[in-house]
Design an enzyme around this catalytic site. Structure first.
Site, mmCIF file in Angstrom:
data_model
loop_
_atom_site.group_PDB
_atom_site.id
_atom_site.type_symbol
_atom_site.label_atom_id
_atom_site.label_comp_id
_atom_site.label_asym_id
_atom_site.label_seq_id
_atom_site.Cartn_x
_atom_site.Cartn_y
_atom_site.Cartn_z
ATOM 1 N N ASP A 177 -13.575 -4.894 -1.548
ATOM 2 C CA ASP A 177 -13.450 -4.828 -0.092
ATOM 3 C C ASP A 177 -14.808 -5.230 0.450
ATOM 4 O OD1 ASP A 177 -10.849 -3.833 -0.295
ATOM 5 O OD2 ASP A 177 -11.573 -1.769 -0.455
ATOM 6 N N ASP A 191 0.881 -1.173 0.000
ATOM 7 C CA ASP A 191 0.000 0.000 0.000
ATOM 8 C C ASP A 191 0.912 1.213 0.000
ATOM 9 O OD1 ASP A 191 -2.383 -1.414 0.093
ATOM 10 O OD2 ASP A 191 -2.362 -1.545 2.275
#
Length: 263
Positions: A141, A22
């Site tokens: 997600d 990330d």
């Protein structure tokens, strides 16, 4: 089930290990349940190290991606491409064919879309038509709610939708997604194991690979997600970034447990 019927090809028996980086302002960060970010190093150095250690692929997600930062991201992608020799996927703020073109021209092998595809599903069809489904990874997600159902969340896990994870995954594959990157928000960063039930459900109904993400903390968790979650690949971040599980050790452990991996 129309065109989605039929089993996945037998050629996909080899299971993949994918470190995820990330990226925020050019650095690798890691949080728990999508919050509390801490610095985990230089993404180019980390990526090169993982490639060297035997990672099968890499995923780079720019979590601060905005229009202004698009150029910075493509420069970073270019740098990464010169330092690694394995496929890598880039995501973060991608919402058009043009965005994808820039990243692929700079060396990315695949791109990952999430919120933008949910808000405008035709994007998946456009990308598939332009670049082929093998380039298009749909990131989902998802969170299990009190009613026992898994729902899709958007905007980095901040916005709940009324769409069930399985329905969206199914629709997305029909539109052109060639792979699903499934992150369980309930498990993300907890190191308590992957979400086996929803991973298995998607893996069993979809004709494309499913990458399990969220919750990997021990080597046994990886055996579980391949054996019981039927995942094609498993993605993790902090256990690799903070040297808790070295990739070569993980690959050897999987092989010893009968999981087919590229060692």
């Amino acid at each position: 089930m129309s065109m989605l019927q039929g089993n996945k090809s037998a050629g996909r028996l080899t299971k993949r290990i994918i470190p995820c980086l990330d990226i925020k302002d050019g650095r690798t960060v890691k949080g728990t349940n999508f919050v509390d970010l801490r610095d985990a190093g230089d993404p180019v150095e980390l990526g090169a190290l993982y490639a060297q250690q035997g990672a099968d692929e890499l995923v780079f997600l720019d979590i601060t991606a905005t229009v202004e930062k698009r150029k910075t991201l493509s420069e970073l992608v270019n740098k990464i491409a010169h330092h690694i020799n394995i496929p890598f996927t880039v995501g973060g703020g991608i919402s058009s064919v043009e965005d994808v073109q820039v990243l692929l021209q700079n060396g990315a092998d695949k791109i990952s879309v999430n919120t933008s595809a949910f808000k405008r599903p035709a994007l998946l069809r456009e990308l598939e038509k332009e670049f082929g489904s093998q380039c298009v990874v749909l990131a989902i997600d998802t969170k299990k709610e009190a009613d026992g159902e898994w729902y899709v969340y958007l905007n980095g896990g901040r916005t709940k939708t009324e769409m069930k994870c399985t329905d969206w995954a199914y629709q997305a594959v029909e539109l052109g997604a060639g792979e699903i990157l499934l992150t369980s928000m309930n498990h993300d960063g907890t190191k308590s194991g992957f979400a086996l039930d929803i991973t298995r459900k998607l893996s069993d109904i979809l004709p494309v690979p499913v990458i399990a993400s969220g919750g990997g903390g021990t080597m046994e968790h990886f055996v579980d997600v391949f054996r019981n979650g039927h995942a094609d690949a498993a993605l993790a971040a902090s256990i690799f970034h903070f040297k808790e599980i070295p990739i070569p050790d993980l690959k050897n452990y999987l092989a010893e447990n009968g999981i087919v991996v590229r060692v």
